[in-house]
Each structure stands twice: as structure tokens, then as C-alpha cells.
Scaffold this active site. Structure first.
Site, short mmCIF file in Angstrom:
data_model
loop_
_atom_site.label_atom_id
_atom_site.label_comp_id
_atom_site.label_asym_id
_atom_site.label_seq_id
_atom_site.Cartn_x
_atom_site.Cartn_y
_atom_site.Cartn_z
N HIS A 214 40.73 -13.89 4.95
CA HIS A 214 40.82 -15.03 4.05
C HIS A 214 39.44 -15.47 3.56
O HIS A 214 39.32 -16.48 2.87
CB HIS A 214 41.52 -16.18 4.81
CG HIS A 214 42.01 -17.29 3.95
ND1 HIS A 214 41.60 -18.61 4.12
CD2 HIS A 214 42.89 -17.32 2.92
CE1 HIS A 214 42.20 -19.38 3.23
NE2 HIS A 214 42.98 -18.63 2.49
N LYS A 216 35.84 -15.83 1.60
CA LYS A 216 35.36 -15.78 0.23
C LYS A 216 33.84 -15.74 0.26
O LYS A 216 33.18 -16.78 0.37
CB LYS A 216 35.82 -16.99 -0.60
CG LYS A 216 37.32 -17.00 -0.90
CD LYS A 216 38.12 -17.71 0.14
CE LYS A 216 39.58 -17.84 -0.28
NZ LYS A 216 40.41 -18.39 0.79
N ASP A 221 21.80 -9.07 -4.09
CA ASP A 221 20.42 -8.66 -3.79
C ASP A 221 19.89 -9.25 -2.50
O ASP A 221 18.67 -9.31 -2.29
CB ASP A 221 19.49 -9.04 -4.95
CG ASP A 221 19.68 -8.13 -6.17
OD1 ASP A 221 20.33 -7.08 -6.02
OD2 ASP A 221 19.20 -8.49 -7.26
N HIS A 435 42.54 -27.53 -3.28
CA HIS A 435 42.42 -26.33 -2.44
C HIS A 435 41.12 -26.33 -1.65
O HIS A 435 40.77 -25.38 -0.97
CB HIS A 435 42.49 -25.08 -3.34
CG HIS A 435 42.73 -23.81 -2.61
ND1 HIS A 435 41.76 -22.82 -2.50
CD2 HIS A 435 43.81 -23.34 -1.94
CE1 HIS A 435 42.25 -21.80 -1.81
NE2 HIS A 435 43.48 -22.09 -1.45
N LYS A 437 38.28 -27.03 1.16
CA LYS A 437 38.25 -27.10 2.62
C LYS A 437 36.85 -27.55 3.02
O LYS A 437 35.91 -26.75 3.03
CB LYS A 437 38.56 -25.75 3.26
CG LYS A 437 39.79 -25.01 2.68
CD LYS A 437 39.35 -23.91 1.80
CE LYS A 437 40.42 -22.93 1.35
NZ LYS A 437 41.76 -23.25 1.33
N ASP A 442 29.01 -38.40 9.62
CA ASP A 442 27.85 -39.23 9.97
C ASP A 442 26.58 -38.96 9.15
O ASP A 442 25.46 -39.13 9.66
CB ASP A 442 27.52 -39.06 11.46
CG ASP A 442 28.57 -39.71 12.35
OD1 ASP A 442 29.45 -40.43 11.82
OD2 ASP A 442 28.52 -39.49 13.57
#
Length: 518
Positions: A214, A216, A221, A435, A437, A442
Site C-alpha cells: 500500500h 506510495k 536521483d 483520503h 493519513k 504537541d
């Protein structure tokens, strides 16, 4: 003499009993054990088939040997050793040490980070960085769609491959089930190395359908990288058509709201290590060398801290193809942070990202803000959240008002009510689908990546999150949350969600029983 049907029934329940014993002997969480046992016993035939595809535990397997891990990590370790005057914040030293000890996730200082909150920021920046690539482009993506945006990115990759740049692409086989093979074959024909992650072919690998990559990740370079929650798909710039429900704004055709982090500096080494380990797993080739971990460029002018990148400034002035009004507080270039890239998977002893969430939540003193599209929390995370709220910490949770999966949405509803009753402020995002996450705590630590707050991300999927330490980046992430919260409604204001009818509550509770399996 017993009938054939009776004999078959007896044989089935003998097999079912054996499978249930297998589930029990796995010593997984009691809730998950009970859920699978009920499904296997009370859903004839289909229950066993579902378990074979989605329930077989692979956590004891080792996909990459320690020797191979050492080889793949050699350059990133050298980059870690070469850092001068590395000082870890005392407040978070135990968390940093946790990640080092569990998954050898090394901290890198003075990495420049840029927070991006929509596809109009992410995809033009990605295309420009790809166009400037001179040695390699590495992409590790759950979904790359065969749509206008996916084809635009693939054309950019083909152009670089033709110019002699090394291009490697990992895509998840299940995530890209709807993508025709011709899309990937075109890339291979142009010299791009393309590998699917855990391809599902019956009968081999059927038990692996539940364990998906899952992540991404993008590395260009060895000096620029991206990590976050966005796939390569048009929905992040165009949205999808959906109906309306009470409490939503007039249009649902807004682009999906998500968060990506652009990283430059030595922090990219940790992204590179994560990619190369995945590449070894899918291709069985060791890719290493100094060119993949280049010496960092000189530190940018400190006066630029807090400002925007040149690229985003150009975009705001109209110098770009994707150029709608940007969200306030959404992006920021010139931020510098100490960071760690943390990966988790079902084949390691401990769920590292979940451990990090629990450690941060229990250590909070003022606030914890969390965005997630799917809220099906594991018991340790939910207990930590409720404990923090009971201790006077300002705990806020932001989820979409409507999910892209009705089954997951209904499973989450009772969790959200329980969170509200425990003193957690729950808000429902109404402008398109959330979508994103992320978590911020603090004004000192924040994280963003591919991991949702659910059983699947914490226990079943291969995930990657970036954990960033420092007041500037944390307060910028906090502002992103506050901006999103302004586009939401409070759960407490929706009477049908807080006090549902009996049949609705019963349906929610029945679906919740299966949440450990989702």
C-alpha cells in the site's frame, strides 16, 4: 445407510474444525481469532475460501534475509554515520530509538520537506522532478491508473527512459486489478523495469491476496523523494461523481483530499532504502551504489525557511497546466526537519507504525490530531486514544462523511460513536473524499504516509510513513488539519449518526464484528 449429503456435511465440518484449530494456533489477537472462527463455522464453504485468500498469517515468513538487508542498507548507513552534530530531541528520543531498533529506520537531520495537500500541487511537482532526472527514477505505488493522469506520468517516464535514465516501477497487483496489462507492457517495451507486487494467480499466491503493498514512494536521483497517501490517479485532480447526503455540501465532485510530503536532502536516503528493499523482493536484483545515495547538495538559504518553493510560486502565478486556487496553509517549502521513514509489513515481528502511533498518543501532553479515511482502530490504538482523552489531552479525529466503501463506512460508525462518547472530538469532512493519513502532536512531532488507522494498515499491508520532528513542520501540519476541520461537520450534530434506529444500530454492530478481517 447415511446419505451422501450427510457424509459431505460431516466431512466439511471436520475440515472446518481443522481450519479453526489452525486459526486458534496462530495466536493472533483474540478478536480476529473469534471473527475468523465464526466466519469459517457459520458460512459454509465460502468461509474456508475467504480464510485461504484473506486470513492465512504470513507474519512468520522472512521475505528478505538479514544479509541482503545489510547490503541494501549499506549506503544509507554511511549517510547516517556522516551526519555531523546529530542531536536527537530528548522528548522523542525513545520513539526514535524504537524505530531504529524495530526496523532500522535511521533518523536524518536537516532534510527539507514540503507539504502538499492536493493533486494540483503534487502532480506538477512530480512531473517537473521527473523531467529533471539524470540518473534514475524509482516509483513504488499501490495504484497507477490507466487514465489521462496516469498516461501523462507514464509518458514522462518513457521520455526519461529513452534518454538513458534508469526507471523502475513497482505497482501492487491487486491495487491495479482494473488496469489492463497493455498499460504496463507499453512501459516495459520502452525499457522501463516494471514489477508487480505479489501477483495473485490461482492457485499460487492465493493466500497473499490479503497482504498488499500500500506504499506510495517516489525517489528521483537519490536527492528528491515523495511519500504520503496519493496514488497516481485522476481522482486527485478531478474527483468522482457521487450522490448527496444530509450534511454534505452541494457538490461531491471535488478532488480527493490527500497529503504528500516532498523530501530533499539526506532524508531521501531512507526513502531509497525502502524502495530498494521492495525492489529486491519483487525482482530479486540487488541495486546498490553511490549513484543511488549521492552526496547532499549544500543547505538552502535559511532565509527561505517557511517560504514556498520556486515551483509552487510559479504555479500560483499561472505558470502550470494544473493551476486551480490552492488551499490556504496547504503547502510549504523551505521547512527543515529531523525525519525517519518507517515501514511496516505483515512479515516482521512487530507492527512498527502502529507502535509509533501508540507511543506518540500516550506521550501527548496538549493535543493529538488525526486524519484518516478509514477508522477501524486496533485495540492498542483505540485504548491509547481514549486514555489520552480521559487525561485531558485534546484528541481530535477527522474522517470523511461518506466513504468510498459503504461496508467500511458502516463498520466504522460504531467506533466513531464510541470515540465521541470517550471525549474524542469527531468531525466528518464534507468536501469530497478525505483520503489523507496524518497525525500531529504537541507542535513537536507529526507523521504522514500510507497507513490508515485500521486493522489492514497496521497488521496486513506493507506501509510506509514519514515521522518528522520539529516545531515548524508540526505546526504546519497542524494548520492543515485545522483547515480541513473547517470543512467538516461535528459528528455530535448529526442525530441520525449519534442515535441511530435499532435496525441501523444492529446492522452497524454486525458489520463491526468483521472489522478485524477488513
Amino acid at each position: 445407510m447415511p446419505s451422501l449429503n450427510l457424509i459431505l456435511a460431516i466431512l466439511y465440518y471436520i475440515i472446518a474444525a481443522i481450519v479453526v484449530v489452525h486459526v486458534v494456533m496462530d495466536n493472533r489477537q483474540p478478536a480476529k481469532t473469534m471473527a475468523w472462527a465464526l466466519v469459517i463455522w457459520f458460512v459454509p464453504v465460502a468461509g474456508i475460501v475467504l480464510y485461504l485468500f484473506f486470513g492465512v498469517n504470513t507474519r512468520r515468513e522472512r521475505l528478505v534475509s538479514q544479509r541482503q538487508l545489510d547490503q541494501l542498507s549499506k549506503r544509507s548507513m554511511l549517510g547516517f554515520v556522516e551526519q555531523q552534530d546529530l542531536r536527537l530531541p530528548e522528548q522523542h528520543k525513545s520513539l526514535i530509538d524504537l524505530f531504529i531498533g524495530e526496523s532500522f529506520s535511521l533518523p536524518f537531520k536537516d532534510s527539507a520537506v514540503e507539504l502538499m495537500t492536493d493533486g494540483y500541487q503534487f502532480f506538477p511537482a512530480l512531473l517537473r522532478d521527473i523531467a529533471q532526472a539524470r540518473h534514475h527514477v524509482h516509483i513504488d505505488m499501490y495504484i497507477i491508473e490507466d487514465d489521462p493522469l496516469g498516461r501523462l506520468v507514464s509518458d514522462a517516464l518513457i521520455a526519461k527512459a529513452r534518454s538513458g535514465v534508469e526507471v523502475r516501477l513497482i505497482y501492487d497487483d491487486v491495487g491495479c486489478w482494473s488496469v489492463k496489462n497493455r498499460f504496463f507492457e507499453r512501459l516495459r517495451e520502452e525499457g522501463i523495469e516494471v514489477s508487480p507486487f505479489l501477483p495473485v494467480r490461482f492457485p499460487s499466491f492465493t493466500s497473499k491476496v490479503n497482504y498488499r503493498n500500500h506504499r506510495k514512494l517516489v525517489v528521483i536521483d537519490g536527492s528528491v523523494g515523495y511519500i504520503g497517501g496519493m496514488n497516481i490517479a485522476e481522482r486527485y485532480v478531478k474527483g468522482v461523481k457521487e450522490g448527496r447526503r444530509k450534511g454534505e455540501k452541494e457538490s461531491r465532485r471535488a478532488p480527493w483530499r490527500d497529503t504528500m510530503v516532498r523530501v530533499s536532502g539526506t532524508g531521501v536516503y531512507s526513502l531509497q532504502r525502502a524502495f530498494l528493499i521492495d525492489w529486491y523482493f519483487v525482482d530479486r536484483s540487488l541495486v546498490s551504489g553511490k549513484n543511488y545515495y549521492p552526496s547532499p547538495k549544500p543547505t538552502p538559504d535559511p532565509s527561505r525557511v517557511g517560504g514556498e518553493s520556486d515551483f509552487l510560486q510559479e504555479q500560483r502565478q499561472g505558470d502550470g497546466a494544473l493551476n486551480p486556487p490552492s488551499r490556504s496553509g496547504g503547502a510549504g517549502g523551505g521547512l527543515f526537519a529531523l525525519l525517519q521513514t518507517v515501514t511496516s509489513s505483515p512479515v516482521v515481528p512487530q507492527p512498527e507504525i502502529m507502535q509509533g502511533y501508540v507511543r506518540i498518543i500516550l506521550g501527548a501532553r496538549k493535543y493529538v490530531y488525526i486524519e484518516t479515511p478509514y477508522f477501524l482502530p486496533t485495540e492498542p490504538v483505540f485504548f491509547a486514544l481514549k486514555t489520552a482523552a480521559a487525561s485531558g489531552v485534546d484528541v481530535r479525529l477527522l474522517v470523511p462523511i461518506r466513504n468510498d466503501s459503504w461496508f467500511v463506512e458502516w463498520a466504522a460508525r460504531s467506533y466513531l460513536r464510541e470515540a465521541q462518547q470517550a471525549g474524542i472530538s469527531v468531525s466528518l469532512y464534507t468536501v469530497g473524499f478525505l483520503h489523507s493519513k496524518l497525525m500531529v502532536c504537541d507542535d513537536s512531532v507529526c507523521t504522514c504516509g500510507s497507513a490508515n488507522v485500521d486493522f489492514r494498515s497496521f497488521e496486513n499491508n506493507f506501509e510506509a510513513n514519514i515521522f518528522m520532528y520539529g516545531e515548524e513542520v508540526a505546526t504546519r501540519m497542524k494548520q492543515i488539519f485545522i483547515d480541513d476541520e473547517a470543512s467538516s461537520v461535528a459528528l455530535s450534530s448529526l442525530s441520525e449518526r449519534i442515535r441511530p434506529r435499532f435496525l441501523v444500530r444492529l446492522c452497524e454492530s454486525l458489520i463491526r464484528m468483521l472489522s478485524p478481517l477488513m
